[in-house]
Design an enzyme around this catalytic site. Structure first.
Site, PDB file in Angstrom:
ATOM      1  CG  ASN A 252     -78.578  13.648  81.912  1.00  0.00           C
ATOM      2  OD1 ASN A 252     -78.596  14.440  80.975  1.00  0.00           O
ATOM      3  ND2 ASN A 252     -79.623  13.453  82.719  1.00  0.00           N
TER       4      ASN A 252
ATOM      5  CE  LYS B 256     -79.402  16.003  85.843  1.00  0.00           C
ATOM      6  NZ  LYS B 256     -80.408  15.707  86.841  1.00  0.00           N
TER       7      LYS B 256
ATOM      8  CG  HIS C 266     -83.774  11.913  83.186  1.00  0.00           C
ATOM      9  ND1 HIS C 266     -84.261  12.753  84.157  1.00  0.00           N
ATOM     10  CD2 HIS C 266     -82.496  11.626  83.532  1.00  0.00           C
ATOM     11  CE1 HIS C 266     -83.308  12.975  85.057  1.00  0.00           C
ATOM     12  NE2 HIS C 266     -82.220  12.297  84.698  1.00  0.00           N
TER      13      HIS C 266
ATOM     14  CD  GLU D 290     -83.863  16.063  85.747  1.00  0.00           C
ATOM     15  OE1 GLU D 290     -83.325  16.365  84.665  1.00  0.00           O
ATOM     16  OE2 GLU D 290     -83.216  15.872  86.802  1.00  0.00           O
TER      17      GLU D 290
ATOM     18  CD  GLU E 109     -80.984   8.412  86.211  1.00  0.00           C
ATOM     19  OE1 GLU E 109     -79.785   8.683  86.269  1.00  0.00           O
ATOM     20  OE2 GLU E 109     -81.831   9.207  85.769  1.00  0.00           O
TER      21      GLU E 109
ATOM     22  N   GLY F  13     -79.896  14.478  91.757  1.00  0.00           N
ATOM     23  CA  GLY F  13     -79.574  15.886  91.994  1.00  0.00           C
ATOM     24  C   GLY F  13     -79.714  16.313  93.444  1.00  0.00           C
TER      25      GLY F  13
ATOM     26  CB  SER G 265     -76.565  11.694  94.406  1.00  0.00           C
ATOM     27  OG  SER G 265     -77.542  12.723  94.328  1.00  0.00           O
TER      28      SER G 265
HETATM   29  C1  PEP Z   1     -79.346  12.243  86.221  1.00  0.00           C
HETATM   30  O1  PEP Z   1     -79.768  13.346  85.914  1.00  0.00           O
HETATM   31  O2  PEP Z   1     -79.552  11.288  85.462  1.00  0.00           O
HETATM   32  C2  PEP Z   1     -78.598  12.091  87.465  1.00  0.00           C
HETATM   33  C3  PEP Z   1     -78.310  10.895  87.879  1.00  0.00           C
HETATM   34  O3  PEP Z   1     -78.256  13.247  88.114  1.00  0.00           O
HETATM   35  P1  PEP Z   1     -77.299  13.379  89.411  1.00  0.00           P
HETATM   36  O4  PEP Z   1     -76.110  12.491  89.186  1.00  0.00           O
HETATM   37  O5  PEP Z   1     -76.939  14.819  89.459  1.00  0.00           O
HETATM   38  O6  PEP Z   1     -78.101  12.924  90.583  1.00  0.00           O
END
Ligand code: PEP
Length: 247
Positions: free
Chosen positions: A9, A11, A94, A96, A165, A171, A209
């Site tokens: 992803n 972003k 997601h 976000e 998630e 993040g 992460s």
């Molecule tokens: C994501 O944005 O779906 C995500 C898992 O980000 P990160 O791996 O940076 O935590």
């Protein structure tokens, strides 16, 4: 056992030059991956990225899709348009998008429906906030989020990808432990089994992460069928290491 799936992803990151560099680096190092691989790029770069990865082992995805079919929805991009431009996967729900764009469980379920209706595989994200985890609500939250998608999509749910998630892990550099993630994945698997006889074939990805150092451990868990990768998907070597861990 289902084939593992590693999806990046990106972003709101990238530029034509940076995308070119990232994808050429991935293609140079990827060889014949033993798992499915996709990159979910900003929609503005769909045409560029499609041109760079069409016919390779990397599939094209995006990070959102409109809940509407077509018409007077300024700024929106429909599932049919994405399909027309070579997109195979769309992240929906997601955290976000839920947090900054007010997407409800119902909107997320409708987006999944639109994607499926056009032959795009939705990667449906579910996950609890830190406050919800600390209040002991993790299971109830992810089950509620997934239930809305199951309710709206009926027998088509066997065509989805689900991503667990935890919001507190996205993040932050603080991944869920393999045991914490597996525990929630098992809950989601049970819920999918109650809704579909094909539930064991539905890929449930972990995201939050995941990186080159922890991927192997997470991906070894029984119900973790892959990863949705944010930050580490922007670094060629890290993303390749995660792909290699998904054997
Ligand atoms: C994501 O944005 O779906 C995500 C898992 O980000 P990160 O791996 O940076 O935590």
């Amino acid at each position: 056992m289902t084939q593992k799936f590693i999806a990046g992803n990106w972003k709101m990151n990238g530029s034509t030059a940076a995308n070119d560099l990232l994808l050429s680096g991935l293609l140079a190092g990827i060889g014949q991956p033993a798992c499915q691989v996709a990159v979910c790029v900003p929609s503005i770069y769909v045409a560029q990225c499609h041109g760079l990865i069409a016919g390779t082992s990397i599939s094209l995805g995006v990070q959102d899709v409109s809940q509407h079919e077509s018409g007077a929805y300024t700024g929106e991009i429909s599932a049919a348009m994405l399909k027309d431009c070579g997109v195979r996967f769309a992240i929906v729900g997601h955290s976000e998008r839920r947090q900054y764009h007010g997407e409800t469980d119902t909107v997320v379920a409708t987006k999944a429906q639109r994607a499926l209706g056009c032959g795009i595989t939705p990667i449906v994200c579910v996950g609890e906030t830190l406050a919800e985890r600390e209040a002991g609500q993790t299971e109830a939250v992810v089950k509620r989020q997934l239930a809305a998608v199951i309710h709206a999509n009926g027998h088509c749910i066997s065509e989805l990808v689900v991503a667990y998630e935890p919001v507190w892990a996205i993040g932050t550099g603080r991944s869920a432990t393999a045991e914490q993630a597996q525990q929630v994945h098992a809950v989601l698997r049970t819920q999918l089994r109650a809704a579909s006889s094909k539930a064991d074939g539905i890929q449930i990805l972990y995201g939050g992460s995941m990186n080159a150092a922890n991927a192997k451990d997470l991906l070894a868990q029984q119900d973790i069928d892959g990863g949705l990768i944010g930050g580490a998907a922007l670094k060629v070597q890290d993303f390749l290491t995660i792909i290699a861990a998904a054997q």
